[in-house]
Design a protein around this motif. Structure first.
Motif, PDB file in Angstrom:
ATOM      1  N   THR A 145       0.850  -1.304   0.064  1.00 12.68           N
ATOM      2  CA  THR A 145       0.127  -0.056   0.059  1.00 12.68           C
ATOM      3  C   THR A 145       0.916   1.361   0.068  1.00 12.68           C
ATOM      4  OG1 THR A 145       0.159  -0.410   2.429  1.00 12.68           O
ATOM      5  CG2 THR A 145      -2.032  -0.937   1.193  1.00 12.68           C
ATOM      6  N   ASN A 146       2.122   1.003  -0.171  1.00 13.09           N
ATOM      7  CA  ASN A 146       3.029   2.230  -0.086  1.00 13.09           C
ATOM      8  C   ASN A 146       3.747   2.478  -1.321  1.00 13.09           C
ATOM      9  OD1 ASN A 146       4.611   4.596   1.034  1.00 13.09           O
ATOM     10  ND2 ASN A 146       5.882   3.014   2.399  1.00 13.09           N
ATOM     11  N   PRO A 147       3.167   3.462  -1.987  1.00 12.89           N
ATOM     12  CA  PRO A 147       3.695   3.723  -3.362  1.00 12.89           C
ATOM     13  C   PRO A 147       5.074   4.463  -3.593  1.00 12.89           C
ATOM     14  CG  PRO A 147       2.069   5.534  -2.591  1.00 12.89           C
ATOM     15  CD  PRO A 147       2.061   4.615  -1.642  1.00 12.89           C
ATOM     16  N   LEU A 148       5.788   4.189  -4.792  1.00  9.60           N
ATOM     17  CA  LEU A 148       7.081   4.455  -4.974  1.00  9.60           C
ATOM     18  C   LEU A 148       7.240   5.847  -5.796  1.00  9.60           C
ATOM     19  CD1 LEU A 148       7.952   1.120  -6.103  1.00  9.60           C
ATOM     20  CD2 LEU A 148       8.537   1.957  -3.951  1.00  9.60           C
ATOM     21  N   ILE A 149       8.378   6.405  -5.647  1.00 11.37           N
ATOM     22  CA  ILE A 149       8.719   7.736  -6.385  1.00 11.37           C
ATOM     23  C   ILE A 149       9.236   7.224  -7.713  1.00 11.37           C
ATOM     24  CG2 ILE A 149       9.928   9.886  -6.462  1.00 11.37           C
ATOM     25  CD1 ILE A 149       9.977  10.043  -3.426  1.00 11.37           C
ATOM     26  N   VAL A 150       8.615   7.991  -8.817  1.00 13.70           N
ATOM     27  CA  VAL A 150       9.371   7.916 -10.154  1.00 13.70           C
ATOM     28  C   VAL A 150      10.344   9.125 -10.250  1.00 13.70           C
ATOM     29  CG1 VAL A 150       8.885   7.884 -12.567  1.00 13.70           C
ATOM     30  CG2 VAL A 150       7.123   6.938 -10.879  1.00 13.70           C
ATOM     31  N   HIS A 151      11.354   8.663 -10.613  1.00 22.63           N
ATOM     32  CA  HIS A 151      12.607   9.549 -10.875  1.00 22.63           C
ATOM     33  C   HIS A 151      12.612   9.989 -12.311  1.00 22.63           C
ATOM     34  CE1 HIS A 151      13.064   8.140  -7.033  1.00 22.63           C
ATOM     35  NE2 HIS A 151      14.180   9.192  -6.629  1.00 22.63           N
ATOM     36  N   ILE A 152      12.772  11.281 -12.761  1.00 21.50           N
ATOM     37  CA  ILE A 152      12.754  11.710 -14.199  1.00 21.50           C
ATOM     38  C   ILE A 152      13.872  12.650 -14.505  1.00 21.50           C
ATOM     39  CG2 ILE A 152      10.175  11.259 -14.767  1.00 21.50           C
ATOM     40  CD1 ILE A 152      10.133  14.198 -14.407  1.00 21.50           C
TER      41      ILE A 152
END
Ligand code: TXA
Ligand code: MG
Length: 308
Positions: free
Chosen positions: A50-57
């Motif tokens: 239930t703990n989403p992740l950060i997307v790095h761009i």
């Protein structure tokens, strides 16, 4: 295990998870397009689904591609703070962002890190999904030794020689009329006020907070207490180099009390040192002003010392 840049590219392309440097803390990175590697991150960290992740761009094009709620304010924030330690939670472009990355939420956490190695990796392999490189609940990793301690000596890690900020990015969540703080981090909330016209605060709405913040976090095994007067001789104190403490105590210095950036840089290593030294109980000097980056320091210390 230290690996080269080329090996990191190869491993990421082949769907493996690699520890990577960002300017804040090390991340546990996977290619955004590799569903298996993204799932593997949750397993490795023992992270709740239930703990989403950060997307790095590493480009503004990807911001537009992966989100659907960029407006003028978002653009101004990005121009002012990216590349850098700011994560924005925006509406996700559902058709582009897998539900595993988002933990089934309609939003996405996105950031453009400033670390040159991370930028170059993203240019090679595309966006990289990465939480902090630590076991769930433990302090984040700011050195290769921390990563090896959590994931074993053979775990592939791209090491950096540059000094990291030592604390995670600040998270701002876009709500209907305003931005709210999702997490205190490397940018002080006051720094946003020239752009937003207000200093973002935590929302009073229930649930309007990063899922990760609801879990136990940043804790060493040692019991931490803030009542310094209770410290006995030979107890360990986490304190500041410009202050004096009880005779006989062992003091781990976080830095000088007038340099919150330096305190943040040393914070997680110092918390991890308590475990490495087998300390069962330690005291923390929490007598700091509740402004600017001190708020991040205090919040992390409070979380680290909350009852287990
Ligand atoms: O500096 C950082 O932010 C580091 C480096 C590696 O980028 N990353 C990091 O990731 O701290 P992590 O996974 O340890 O923390 C991310 C936080 C979690 O509390 C998570 O719940 C929250 O971001 N988050 C991710 N996606 C979200 C979303 N869609 N809505 C609200 N919160 C979100
Ligand atoms: Mg984390």
């Amino acid at each position: 295990m230290k690996i080269s840049f080329d090996t990191a590219v190869k491993l990421l392309r082949s769907g493996q998870v690699v520890a990577l440097p960002t300017e804040t803390v090390y991340g546990l990175g996977a290619s955004f397009t590799s569903q298996d590697a993204v799932s593997e991150i949750y397993r490795l960290k023992n992270r709740p689904q239930t703990n989403p992740l950060i997307v790095h761009i590493a480009s503004f094009d990807d911001l537009y591609k992966l989100t659907t709620s960029v407006d003028e304010t978002v653009e101004t924030l990005c121009k002012a703070f990216w590349p850098g330690p700011l994560t924005l939670v925006l509406q996700a472009n559902i058709s582009e962002v897998s539900s595993t990355v988002r933990a089934n939420l309609p939003s996405i956490a996105i950031r453009f890190p400033s670390h040159p190695l991370m930028q170059e990796l993203i240019r090679e392999v595309g966006p990289i999904v990465a939480p902090s490189a630590n076991l769930s609940g433990k302090p984040s990793s700011t050195t290769l030794a921390h990563i090896e301690n959590d994931f074993g000596n053979d775990f592939p890690a791209l090491e950096t020689t540059s000094l990291l900020r030592g604390v995670e990015s600040t998270i701002l969540i876009q709500e209907k009329d305003a931005f709210v703080l999702g997490r205190l981090g490397a940018i002080a909330p006051e720094a946003f006020s020239p752009i937003l016209g207000y200093t973002p605060a935590f929302s009073k709405k229930e649930g309007a907070i990063c899922p990760g913040s609801m879990h136990k976090h940043y804790s060493p095994n040692a019991i931490l207490e803030s009542a310094l007067e209770k410290a006995l001789d030979h107890d360990t104190i986490l304190g500041y180099s410009d202050r004096t403490y009880k005779n006989g105590s062992r003091v781990i210095y976080l830095g000088s009390s007038d340099q919150p950036e330096r305190i943040l840089q040393n914070l997680y290593s110092s918390l991890r040192k308590l475990d490495l030294d087998g300390v069962e109980r330690a005291f923390i000097d929490m007598d700091l002003p509740k402004v600017g980056l001190y708020q991040t320091v205090l919040e992390r210390l409070e979380r680290a010392s909350s009852k287990k």
